[in-house]
Design an enzyme around this catalytic site. Structure first.
Site, PDB file in Angstrom:
ATOM      1  N   GLU A  86      10.644  -3.816  13.597  1.00 43.80           N
ATOM      2  CA  GLU A  86      10.131  -2.848  12.628  1.00 43.80           C
ATOM      3  C   GLU A  86       8.864  -2.192  13.167  1.00 43.80           C
ATOM      4  OE1 GLU A  86       9.451  -2.623   7.837  1.00 43.80           O
ATOM      5  OE2 GLU A  86       8.610  -4.358   8.861  1.00 43.80           O
ATOM      6  N   LYS A  88      -1.502  -7.740  -8.496  1.00 39.87           N
ATOM      7  CA  LYS A  88      -2.406  -7.757  -7.351  1.00 39.87           C
ATOM      8  C   LYS A  88      -2.034  -6.565  -6.462  1.00 39.87           C
ATOM      9  CE  LYS A  88      -3.067  -8.673  -3.511  1.00 39.87           C
ATOM     10  NZ  LYS A  88      -3.555  -7.786  -2.381  1.00 39.87           N
ATOM     11  N   SER A 117       5.592  -7.205   4.075  1.00 37.31           N
ATOM     12  CA  SER A 117       6.211  -7.505   5.365  1.00 37.31           C
ATOM     13  C   SER A 117       7.054  -8.774   5.268  1.00 37.31           C
ATOM     14  CB  SER A 117       5.141  -7.677   6.436  1.00 37.31           C
ATOM     15  OG  SER A 117       4.378  -8.856   6.197  1.00 37.31           O
ATOM     16  N   GLU A 141      -5.153  -4.235  -1.246  1.00 37.48           N
ATOM     17  CA  GLU A 141      -6.588  -3.977  -1.086  1.00 37.48           C
ATOM     18  C   GLU A 141      -6.841  -2.631  -0.418  1.00 37.48           C
ATOM     19  OE1 GLU A 141      -5.066  -6.034   2.580  1.00 37.48           O
ATOM     20  OE2 GLU A 141      -4.791  -6.225   0.400  1.00 37.48           O
ATOM     21  N   PHE A 160       0.806  -1.222   0.000  1.00 39.48           N
ATOM     22  CA  PHE A 160       0.000   0.000   0.000  1.00 39.48           C
ATOM     23  C   PHE A 160       0.836   1.268   0.000  1.00 39.48           C
ATOM     24  CE2 PHE A 160       0.957  -0.549   4.502  1.00 39.48           C
ATOM     25  CZ  PHE A 160       1.240   0.743   4.913  1.00 39.48           C
ATOM     26  N   CYS A 194      10.018   1.122   3.466  1.00 39.22           N
ATOM     27  CA  CYS A 194      11.031   0.172   3.924  1.00 39.22           C
ATOM     28  C   CYS A 194      12.430   0.757   3.894  1.00 39.22           C
ATOM     29  CB  CYS A 194      10.976  -1.110   3.089  1.00 39.22           C
ATOM     30  SG  CYS A 194      11.390  -0.857   1.359  1.00 39.22           S
TER      31      CYS A 194
END
Length: 442
Positions: free
Chosen positions: A311, A109, A162, A112, A85, A217
């Site tokens: 993280e 993909k 992740s 969402e 995202f 990241c």
């Protein structure tokens, strides 16, 4: 021909950059400047993909008197890209343009949480002239990802997200003997030496940990200080404290959802319980609507605090003063992640000392977001939880990932142009003989 269509798409992205950026602000929460940069950085990879006819040409070499070798890049077929995202346009563009120009078809993909930006992007790809079925998009979550990976037509998968999910994606692909690169999370360390240029370092560190609400990241997560560095910390805290909530230039948007907000707050509270000092507290940004949390700077007393180790993925910077350079390297090396690390110094020898010892794959000198630009590729370090699978995800790493190298070795019979015994003797027993050819001599 494929690059020609991609060039038209590049122009359409430039034309509709403001529209795409506004969609990113709407569904992701970035400020408008960050959203425009998201589009611009993604379009850089589109631009590089347009050069692939010149970059992916292969080699042709005469390896002996009668034998030649050549290689070429063939497409894999159907490839899948599963994206996060935090950069709704840029991260899909790390892979999709390169895969398409190399001759593959793509199933994307998107997250969402941010479906709108890529839906509009798909319309622009159609307008540019990509035929039906070349670029495809599937919405969904875990079931969609598993179905994509398991489909026999899908030959390769890229994933960004992740670390726990990256590990699962890589394992599932490996069990099916499919090519995969799965990039996970990060815990990026910055080291500021006492000889650093204070004003520039303070500004850069602030942008690194607080930009994009810390949801990237490559964001700074830990700042290791060589000595007290009181002036640097004062300037850094001052700059971060001036950031205001909002979506305008220089402001900071909310984090993506309530779960992210709660996770970030949990790590701040854990640090407090571990005895850390909150130098700047972003929890005061909380509102009834939206997931707002401001820049937070934490001074730690122990390098073993969980907030120093795990993280957080938010606008939180953990600060720790080390006793030596060796201690700084030991802390950075001990972390299970291996994405990025940076050193702030005005001395080239000092920079060399650290960049030769960091345990990460993307290193910065006086830059807190050391993202390489094409043709250099992006990816974490093998053997860490930042990266699973094969190769990197942009640039020449992606060129390798999305193609098969086919090698052809050829030998053609010598065409006789004379019946002269002297010429025949020279050909068969003289300088033209391939002494590395064992045929008939074994």
């Amino acid at each position: 021909a494929r690059a020609g269509i991609m060039l038209k798409f590049h122009a359409l992205v430039q034309k509709h950059a403001q529209e795409l950026a506004e969609l990113i602000v709407q569904e992701n929460g970035k400020n408008i400047t960050e959203a425009l940069a998201d589009v611009a950085k993604g379009n850089e990879t589109v631009e590089w993909a347009c050069s692939l006819p010149q970059l992916a040409v292969g080699n042709n070499l005469k390896v002996s008197s009668q034998v030649s070798c050549q290689d070429r890049r063939d497409p894999l077929g159907v490839v899948a890209c599963i994206v996060p995202f935090n950069f709704p346009f840029m991260v899909p563009m790390w892979t999709v343009p390169i895969a398409l120009v190399l001759g593959n078809t793509v199933v994307l993909k998107p997250s969402e949480k941010v479906p709108l930006t890529m839906r509009r992007t798909a319309e622009l790809m159609k307008e540019a002239g990509f035929p039906d079925g070349v670029f495809n998009m599937v919405q969904g979550t875990k079931l969609a990802v598993e179905a994509i990976i398991d489909h026999p037509s899908v030959k390769a998968v890229t994933f960004v997200g992740s670390s726990p999910v990256a590990k699962l994606v890589a394992a599932r692909c490996r069990s099916l003997n499919k090519r995969v690169t799965a990039l996970g999370g990060a815990k990026n360390h910055l080291v500021a030496l006492s000889d650093c240029e204070v004003e520039g370092a303070a500004s850069d560190i602030c942008v690194s940990f607080a930009g994009c609400a810390g949801q990237r990241c490559m964001a700074a997560s830990v700042l290791l200080l060589d000595g007290p560095q009181e002036v640097l910390m004062s300037k850094l805290t001052e700059k971060a404290s001036k950031i205001q909530p909002g979506s305008g230039p220089g402001q900071m948007g909310p984090v993506i959802d309530g779960a992210s907000y709660e996770k970030i707050v949990k790590y701040i509270e854990m640090a407090e319980k571990d005895g850390a000092k909150i130098l700047l507290d972003g929890r005061g940004w909380k509102k009834e609507k939206g997931n707002w949390i401001g820049p937070t700077i934490i001074q730690h007393q122990s390098s073993s605090d969980k907030t120093m180790q795990e993280e957080v993925f938010g606008p939180v910077l953990s600060v720790y003063q080390v006793k030596s350079w060796e201690e700084a390297i030991a802390i950075e090396n001990a972390n299970p992640f291996g994405n990025a690390a940076s050193i702030y110094t005005t001395n080239g020898g000092n920079a060399e000392w650290f960049t030769s010892r960091f345990r990460a794959s993307m290193l910065g000198i006086n830059i807190g977001i050391p993202v390489p630009r094409e043709p250099f590729s992006f990816g974490g370090l093998y053997g860490t939880v930042s990266k699973y699978g094969d190769m990197d995800i942009t640039g020449d790493g992606a060129m390798e990932f999305f193609s098969n190298r086919i090698k052809v070795t050829s030998k053609w019979p010598v065409t006789r142009t004379t019946s002269s015994p002297e010429v025949a003797a020279t050909t068969n027993g003289g300088t033209n003989v391939d002494h590395a050819n064992f045929a008939g001599n074994m």
